[in-house]
Design a protein around this motif. Sequence first.
Motif, PDB file in Angstrom:
ATOM      1  N   VAL A 148      -1.684  14.044  -8.229  1.00  0.00           N
ATOM      2  CA  VAL A 148      -1.192  13.525  -9.507  1.00  0.00           C
ATOM      3  C   VAL A 148       0.186  14.108  -9.788  1.00  0.00           C
ATOM      4  CG1 VAL A 148      -1.564  13.491 -12.001  1.00  0.00           C
ATOM      5  CG2 VAL A 148      -3.499  13.204 -10.442  1.00  0.00           C
ATOM      6  N   THR A 149       1.112  13.262 -10.195  1.00  0.00           N
ATOM      7  CA  THR A 149       2.477  13.707 -10.473  1.00  0.00           C
ATOM      8  C   THR A 149       2.765  13.616 -11.975  1.00  0.00           C
ATOM      9  OG1 THR A 149       3.168  12.827  -8.334  1.00  0.00           O
ATOM     10  CG2 THR A 149       4.907  13.401  -9.897  1.00  0.00           C
ATOM     11  N   PRO A 150       2.954  14.756 -12.639  1.00  0.00           N
ATOM     12  CA  PRO A 150       3.313  14.723 -14.062  1.00  0.00           C
ATOM     13  C   PRO A 150       4.826  14.717 -14.257  1.00  0.00           C
ATOM     14  CG  PRO A 150       2.699  16.955 -13.451  1.00  0.00           C
ATOM     15  CD  PRO A 150       2.627  16.123 -12.197  1.00  0.00           C
ATOM     16  N   PHE A 151       5.285  14.037 -15.297  1.00  0.00           N
ATOM     17  CA  PHE A 151       6.677  14.041 -15.716  1.00  0.00           C
ATOM     18  C   PHE A 151       6.702  14.281 -17.224  1.00  0.00           C
ATOM     19  CE2 PHE A 151       6.369  11.017 -12.165  1.00  0.00           C
ATOM     20  CZ  PHE A 151       7.358  11.473 -11.304  1.00  0.00           C
ATOM     21  N   ILE A 152       7.886  14.427 -17.770  1.00  0.00           N
ATOM     22  CA  ILE A 152       8.021  14.453 -19.226  1.00  0.00           C
ATOM     23  C   ILE A 152       9.203  13.575 -19.624  1.00  0.00           C
ATOM     24  CG2 ILE A 152       7.005  16.737 -19.535  1.00  0.00           C
ATOM     25  CD1 ILE A 152      10.663  16.554 -20.176  1.00  0.00           C
ATOM     26  N   SER A 153       9.158  13.131 -20.869  1.00  0.00           N
ATOM     27  CA  SER A 153      10.280  12.400 -21.449  1.00  0.00           C
ATOM     28  C   SER A 153      10.500  12.934 -22.844  1.00  0.00           C
ATOM     29  CB  SER A 153       9.989  10.900 -21.513  1.00  0.00           C
ATOM     30  OG  SER A 153      11.019  10.233 -22.219  1.00  0.00           O
ATOM     31  N   ARG A 154      11.752  13.222 -23.174  1.00  0.00           N
ATOM     32  CA  ARG A 154      12.053  13.766 -24.497  1.00  0.00           C
ATOM     33  C   ARG A 154      12.346  12.688 -25.513  1.00  0.00           C
ATOM     34  NH1 ARG A 154      16.063  18.573 -22.316  1.00  0.00           N
ATOM     35  NH2 ARG A 154      14.439  19.954 -21.546  1.00  0.00           N
ATOM     36  N   ASP A 155      12.780  11.545 -25.045  1.00  0.00           N
ATOM     37  CA  ASP A 155      13.207  10.517 -25.996  1.00  0.00           C
ATOM     38  C   ASP A 155      12.843   9.108 -25.552  1.00  0.00           C
ATOM     39  OD1 ASP A 155      14.877  10.252 -23.865  1.00  0.00           O
ATOM     40  OD2 ASP A 155      16.687  10.903 -24.916  1.00  0.00           O
ATOM     41  N   SER A 156      11.910   8.982 -24.597  1.00  0.00           N
ATOM     42  CA  SER A 156      11.497   7.679 -24.047  1.00  0.00           C
ATOM     43  C   SER A 156      12.655   6.935 -23.404  1.00  0.00           C
ATOM     44  CB  SER A 156      10.856   6.802 -25.142  1.00  0.00           C
ATOM     45  OG  SER A 156       9.669   7.385 -25.598  1.00  0.00           O
ATOM     46  N   ARG A 157      13.681   7.672 -23.033  1.00  0.00           N
ATOM     47  CA  ARG A 157      14.820   7.026 -22.376  1.00  0.00           C
ATOM     48  C   ARG A 157      15.043   7.555 -20.963  1.00  0.00           C
ATOM     49  NH1 ARG A 157      17.310   7.537 -27.700  1.00  0.00           N
ATOM     50  NH2 ARG A 157      18.432   9.395 -27.025  1.00  0.00           N
ATOM     51  N   VAL A 158      14.748   8.843 -20.758  1.00  0.00           N
ATOM     52  CA  VAL A 158      15.022   9.467 -19.467  1.00  0.00           C
ATOM     53  C   VAL A 158      13.784  10.220 -18.991  1.00  0.00           C
ATOM     54  CG1 VAL A 158      16.499  11.053 -18.192  1.00  0.00           C
ATOM     55  CG2 VAL A 158      17.457   9.713 -20.084  1.00  0.00           C
ATOM     56  N   LEU A 159      13.428  10.034 -17.724  1.00  0.00           N
ATOM     57  CA  LEU A 159      12.304  10.726 -17.111  1.00  0.00           C
ATOM     58  C   LEU A 159      12.796  12.046 -16.519  1.00  0.00           C
ATOM     59  CD1 LEU A 159       9.253   9.911 -16.398  1.00  0.00           C
ATOM     60  CD2 LEU A 159      10.124   9.624 -14.081  1.00  0.00           C
ATOM     61  N   LYS A 160      12.040  13.133 -16.735  1.00  0.00           N
ATOM     62  CA  LYS A 160      12.423  14.439 -16.202  1.00  0.00           C
ATOM     63  C   LYS A 160      11.217  15.086 -15.540  1.00  0.00           C
ATOM     64  CE  LYS A 160      16.141  15.351 -19.526  1.00  0.00           C
ATOM     65  NZ  LYS A 160      17.210  15.347 -18.508  1.00  0.00           N
TER      66      LYS A 160
END
Length: 726
Positions: free
Chosen positions: A275-287
């Motif tokens: 499973v690969t987790p990511f985060i987004s701070r503003d629903s614009r950029v994936l980090k």
Amino acid sequence: MYNEKSSEIFEFDQKVNSFSFPEKIDSTIFSQSRNSLTEQIICNKNSLLPSMRIGDKKRLTYLPIEFFREPQKIDSLSNFNKENVFRSSGTSSDICSKSYFSKQGLLSYRHQALISFSSMLSEFFSFQHLSDISGFSLIPTVDNWKFSSLAKMIDWISQIYSVKFIDEKNISSNLSKVSEPIWIFGTAFHYVNLHEMGLRFSLPKGSVIIETGGTKGLQKCLERADLYQRIGETFGLDENHIVSEYGMCELACQAYDFSSTETLDKRFFRFPYWVTPFISRDSRVLKSKGTGSLIVYDPHRIDYKWPIKTEDVVCLQENGSFQIRGRLIKAPAKGCSLLAEKDKSYRNKKQLKQNISRSTTVNNLNQSILFSIKKVDYFIKTKFFDDTVRNIIAKELGSKQLMRLAIEDLLFSLPQKEDDWIKAIENSKVTAGDRWLLILPDSHPFVIYYPLILGFLGGANISVRLPQQFNQGSSVDIFIDRLSTLLSCKINKIDTSYRIKDKSDLSPFDYLLCYGSNDTINRFDMDFSDKLKGFGQVFSTSIIDATDTKTLELAVKDAFSLGQAGCFSSQAIFFLSPDQQDICEIYKILRNTYFSVFSDEQKNLFSLDSLNQEISRYKKLGARVFSESNLSLPLFPFVDFQNITGSFASFLSKHTFVLPFFYNVDYLQLVNLFERVEAFKLITATSSLLNHCQILNSNNFEYRILGCANRPVWDGFHQKTNLFCK
């Protein structure tokens, strides 16, 4: 499950596969890097779904988890033969999520759920003997929780492990027979109920408790440290044998958080390696790291091929591990407290027992203390603030309006019942006979009441060193005299000139309680660290999501009800706005709302030169400042949160009556700001935001409803620590 080497992972898969799974999962996808996985899911586009940027040019389509709560949307995305459906608990909302699975999707879910659970369990027990370990489930069977993905997972586990389903009624008879290490799976709600029922066990050494969160329906939301303490007391285990599980019906994978050595604040959740987790701070950029809303890509959630964007805020590490920080604003609370309705009758009975217990405590207390509580309560609420004292306080604070607000806040903070007074004294940890010297700041007179009264009622010998401006004839001076007369006691007033001469000796005092700047507290701490109870500066702010007159009134009240001199007075306002509002209109409301609280004398203290210097400074920082030909207070510099450069502290003012207003604020960016600026200690927020604003470690943070910044409840604590405890 958490191994880094692929060969070790595949070897583990082969062991777990020996449990005769109906389907084998293709292991080749497990060895793909995060980049190759990202390339694969970029191709899964859908016109119904939003996307965000990844890299310079590419965009990633994702599935917002709220779509599962909207039947029309999720049905349009569920283009497969539906074998099963799971629903969220819906304990905080009438709308439940519906998560569909095809036959193959359900088999895949079963496979990886068992791998994840087995891998976690093998951290505590020898893998070869896992099937010999007895397990107990407080989670009901699938017959009772038909649409629960959690109950289904336990059902799968019971197919390969020895699992006995128990409840609060028969747990004692079952655990009394245990002689070898066991594991128990339950929700936080279950464990809190067991603790409050007074059940105590001593499980065999090496046993493991697995909790899966969820405390909705309880009378208060528990911090995890408090939950772990209760679990430890109930079962006789340390926190390193308590495991937290993170999962939800919309996902088909779980993350576990445990450690045999780390403290709670250093523990991280981890999903299975595929499973690969990511985060987004503003629903614009994936980090791939940082703080933001969690996005989960599970290649074996085969029915929905897109990464699922949750409403949980996490701090994600580069290795894929994460810590949960809270929920996105306006996201419904979630958890596994499905017994909330069922247990209401029990909780009412429990509360009755607590009331009876408390009454017994009251009756056994020294009657003279109870009498003193009644006299003090009546004195403050009805007698002390007469016209003479009110006029003095108005002069000390600068205006009659500030005086009225300050008294209103104080009366609100007081314990409302005899029971509350007793609990506050107990929580303060004051010890009868201890000699305390109280050193007060010169900020405002109301700081004296709380420690002085609780200390005296707790039997301590209290002496007060008065600041120069609150010396003879001040409201503080009058209060001490009247309180001494009321209770026929002596409260020593120490002259402002008094200094502790011997840095190694506090005599004639045992302990020192001091409010002041951080520099002041640090100086005392160098000499009296084991005898000092010091309360330094904190940074407070108000967060609003509307700009109507009432909301802005409350926000400005939080800043100015003590002339912005209270230790919890707000020093900035953050406006969560998706786009720019009419700043001119907001300014008019702000200016007119509490313009009357400032006296002419106060306005004159803030010279025209000082005002112009502040206006010039804020304009250089890019703020929008409204100024008039005459001296205009308070000053509200308007700062676009998206344009902040450099140090955030540079936007704050040391001048009283200057309150920066930050607009165009994004919630997740605000989370990151609070993480960087450690001085943030208190948030006040509108009622619509308060339940979603608890975004930082609650051990370090306080939250109050908007308008209550200077209304700390007299509960025996201050800045989240016992008032007198050393």
